[in-house]
Write an enzyme that holds these catalytic residues in place. Structure first.
Site, mmCIF file in Angstrom:
data_model
loop_
_atom_site.group_PDB
_atom_site.id
_atom_site.type_symbol
_atom_site.label_atom_id
_atom_site.label_comp_id
_atom_site.label_asym_id
_atom_site.label_seq_id
_atom_site.Cartn_x
_atom_site.Cartn_y
_atom_site.Cartn_z
ATOM 1 N N ASP A 22 0.881 -1.174 0.000
ATOM 2 C CA ASP A 22 0.000 0.000 0.000
ATOM 3 C C ASP A 22 0.921 1.227 0.000
ATOM 4 O O ASP A 22 1.440 1.654 1.032
ATOM 5 C CB ASP A 22 -0.889 -0.024 1.240
ATOM 6 C CG ASP A 22 -1.862 1.148 1.287
ATOM 7 O OD1 ASP A 22 -1.576 2.188 0.648
ATOM 8 O OD2 ASP A 22 -2.901 1.027 1.951
ATOM 9 N N HIS B 1 -5.408 0.082 1.151
ATOM 10 C CA HIS B 1 -5.961 -1.211 1.588
ATOM 11 C C HIS B 1 -7.083 -1.021 2.610
ATOM 12 O O HIS B 1 -7.804 -1.971 2.908
ATOM 13 C CB HIS B 1 -4.862 -2.132 2.131
ATOM 14 C CG HIS B 1 -4.414 -1.784 3.519
ATOM 15 N ND1 HIS B 1 -3.623 -0.687 3.802
ATOM 16 C CD2 HIS B 1 -4.666 -2.375 4.706
ATOM 17 C CE1 HIS B 1 -3.410 -0.646 5.110
ATOM 18 N NE2 HIS B 1 -4.022 -1.656 5.680
ATOM 19 N N GLU C 177 1.888 2.601 13.022
ATOM 20 C CA GLU C 177 0.813 2.493 12.032
ATOM 21 C C GLU C 177 -0.251 1.625 12.683
ATOM 22 O O GLU C 177 -0.163 0.409 12.679
ATOM 23 C CB GLU C 177 1.353 1.896 10.734
ATOM 24 C CG GLU C 177 0.446 2.182 9.569
ATOM 25 C CD GLU C 177 -0.757 1.270 9.507
ATOM 26 O OE1 GLU C 177 -1.746 1.511 10.257
ATOM 27 O OE2 GLU C 177 -0.722 0.321 8.725
ATOM 28 N N GLU D 295 -10.239 -2.541 15.495
ATOM 29 C CA GLU D 295 -9.055 -3.203 16.082
ATOM 30 C C GLU D 295 -8.534 -2.465 17.301
ATOM 31 O O GLU D 295 -7.713 -2.984 18.040
ATOM 32 C CB GLU D 295 -7.897 -3.362 15.094
ATOM 33 C CG GLU D 295 -8.170 -4.318 13.964
ATOM 34 C CD GLU D 295 -6.939 -4.606 13.126
ATOM 35 O OE1 GLU D 295 -5.959 -3.879 13.214
ATOM 36 O OE2 GLU D 295 -6.994 -5.604 12.393
HETATM 37 N N1 SAH Z 1 4.512 -1.083 11.597
HETATM 38 C C1 SAH Z 1 4.263 -2.145 10.635
HETATM 39 C C2 SAH Z 1 3.070 -3.032 11.000
HETATM 40 C C3 SAH Z 1 1.751 -2.303 11.245
HETATM 41 S S1 SAH Z 1 0.416 -3.409 11.596
HETATM 42 C C4 SAH Z 1 4.096 -1.512 9.265
HETATM 43 O O1 SAH Z 1 3.872 -0.284 9.203
HETATM 44 O O2 SAH Z 1 4.156 -2.201 8.258
HETATM 45 C C5 SAH Z 1 0.243 -3.294 13.333
HETATM 46 C C6 SAH Z 1 1.139 -4.238 14.122
HETATM 47 O O3 SAH Z 1 0.987 -3.894 15.505
HETATM 48 C C7 SAH Z 1 0.812 -5.717 13.996
HETATM 49 O O4 SAH Z 1 1.971 -6.431 13.596
HETATM 50 C C8 SAH Z 1 0.363 -6.128 15.413
HETATM 51 O O5 SAH Z 1 0.795 -7.428 15.785
HETATM 52 C C9 SAH Z 1 1.035 -5.079 16.296
HETATM 53 N N2 SAH Z 1 0.352 -4.772 17.567
HETATM 54 C C10 SAH Z 1 -0.894 -4.315 17.739
HETATM 55 N N3 SAH Z 1 -1.173 -4.113 19.024
HETATM 56 C C11 SAH Z 1 -0.053 -4.441 19.725
HETATM 57 C C12 SAH Z 1 0.282 -4.465 21.118
HETATM 58 N N4 SAH Z 1 -0.580 -4.081 22.048
HETATM 59 N N5 SAH Z 1 1.527 -4.897 21.469
HETATM 60 C C13 SAH Z 1 2.413 -5.307 20.519
HETATM 61 N N6 SAH Z 1 2.152 -5.298 19.195
HETATM 62 C C14 SAH Z 1 0.933 -4.879 18.792
#
Ligand code: SAH
Length: 341
Positions: A35, A279, A128, A137
């Site tokens: 994306d 996305h 993100e 979420e």
């Molecule tokens: N920063 C990456 C992934 C973003 S998706 C990018 O920009 O490509 C969000 C991610 O946050 C997911 O991998 C999910 O497992 C993680 N996540 C969400 N809540 C969390 C929490 N409370 N503790 C640790 N990881 C978390």
């Protein structure tokens, strides 16, 4: 190859395990990385602001494959800590190693709310966290928690991004609504209307053609990540949608805009129907009624949203609407409830 799965435990209920497991597989990360609107906005906001990142300690909340952590290192960060509960972090470690950044990036597997960071405070938080309809979420809770716990307390800490706005507009979508909702009126000659009600309560994540938009958009809520609290994520706020053309309204469409306002030149992107595909697509809420609207009128109402009581990652959403028509023949008022899960 099967991905290792997280399992239920005392501090990880089933819904949480399910949530984090959904991020184990590389497919979901591939979708996010590809994306370009999303990933390039983060990249630009970081690369074009080296003066902000130089020699700073950065926390990447939910680092996934560590892309944002590596952007921060390239922009001169002294050290980056990436935290992710999901097993994708095992791959992130290999990626960081492959890019020769292991001495600059510390990756910790665990819940943000539970891991022990090697620094008492950080200069910058990057994350993100946005879901469908922005808040699905509920990962923003985690970013706000990290802000309160780790962001430096002298007011000089930065958050990337720091502003998010939810928009609403009215759309004409009769054909699809008939197909999707009307389908249940007659299924092989049987009355399936009980399922019609459930179909109406599920918001639809899909792309909306700009030509379908009948009203001006309305910014319903702007979240300022420096000041907002989890309590602000349950809200009930008014909207006003001026009618652009004489048409019907079958649904409201929602999308969000994101801003990195700390940047020298603010970086923004939108996920609306007027701009490039992301996305996140858009989120469509079909109304129980069809509104017959004319230029000069407007549809007013209230958008209510809160995390579900049983599973806080799901959202309970309600839309009240009223069109200001004087014509008694037209249905002008309603209340619809939706569940995003
Ligand atoms: N920063 C990456 C992934 C973003 S998706 C990018 O920009 O490509 C969000 C991610 O946050 C997911 O991998 C999910 O497992 C993680 N996540 C969400 N809540 C969390 C929490 N409370 N503790 C640790 N990881 C978390």
């Amino acid at each position: 190859m099967a991905t290792e799965k997280l399992t239920e435990s005392e501090n990880m209920p089933h819904s949480e395990v399910h949530y984090f497991n959904s991020y184990n597989h590389h497919g979901i990360h591939e979708e996010m990385l590809k994306d370009e609107v999303r990933t390039k906005s983060y990249r630009d906001s970081i690369y074009n602001n080296r003066h902000l990142f130089k020699d700073k300690v950065v926390l990447d909340v939910g680092c996934g494959t560590s892309i944002l952590s590596m952007f921060a290192v390239k922009a001169g960060a002294k050290h980056v800590i990436g935290v992710d509960m999901s097993t994708i972090i095992v791959k992130a470690k290999e990626i960081v190693e492959a890019n020769g950044m292991s001495d600059k990036i510390t990756l910790l597997q665990g819940k943000m709310e539970e891991v022990q960071l090697p620094f008492p405070e950080v200069d910058i938080i990057i994350s993100e966290w946005m879901g469908y309809f922005l808040l699905y979420e509920s990962m923003l809770d985690t970013v706000l928690w990290a802000r309160d716990r780790y962001l430096r307390k002298d007011g000089k800490g930065l958050i990337f991004p720091d502003k998010a706005t939810i928009f609403l507009a009215g759309i004409e979508d009769g054909e699809y609504k008939d197909e999707k909702i009307g389908f249940w009126d007659n299924v092989y000659g049987f009355d399936y209307t009980p399922l019609k009600l459930t179909a109406l309560t599920e918001p639809l994540v899909d792309t909306v053609d700009l030509k379908a938009v009948v009203t001006d958009p309305c910014a319903v809520i702007t979240l300022d990540l420096y000041t907002c609290t989890t309590a602000d994520l349950a809200f009930s706020l008014p909207f006003n949608l001026p009618i652009r053309r004489t048409d019907y309204i079958h649904a409201l469409v929602a999308w969000f805009d994101i801003e990195f306002s700390a940047c020298h030149k603010p970086v923004r992107f939108s996920t609306g129907p007027h701009t490039k595909y992301t996305h996140w697509k858009q989120t469509v809420f079909y109304l129980a009624d069809v509104l017959t609207v004319e230029v000069g009128e407007s549809v007013q109402g209230k958008l209510s949203c809160r995390p579900n009581g049983q599973n806080r990652r799901d959202l309970d959403i309600a839309i009240d609407y009223k069109s200001d028509t004087q014509d008694r023949g037209r249905i002008a008022e309603g209340h619809c409830e939706y569940k995003m899960c």
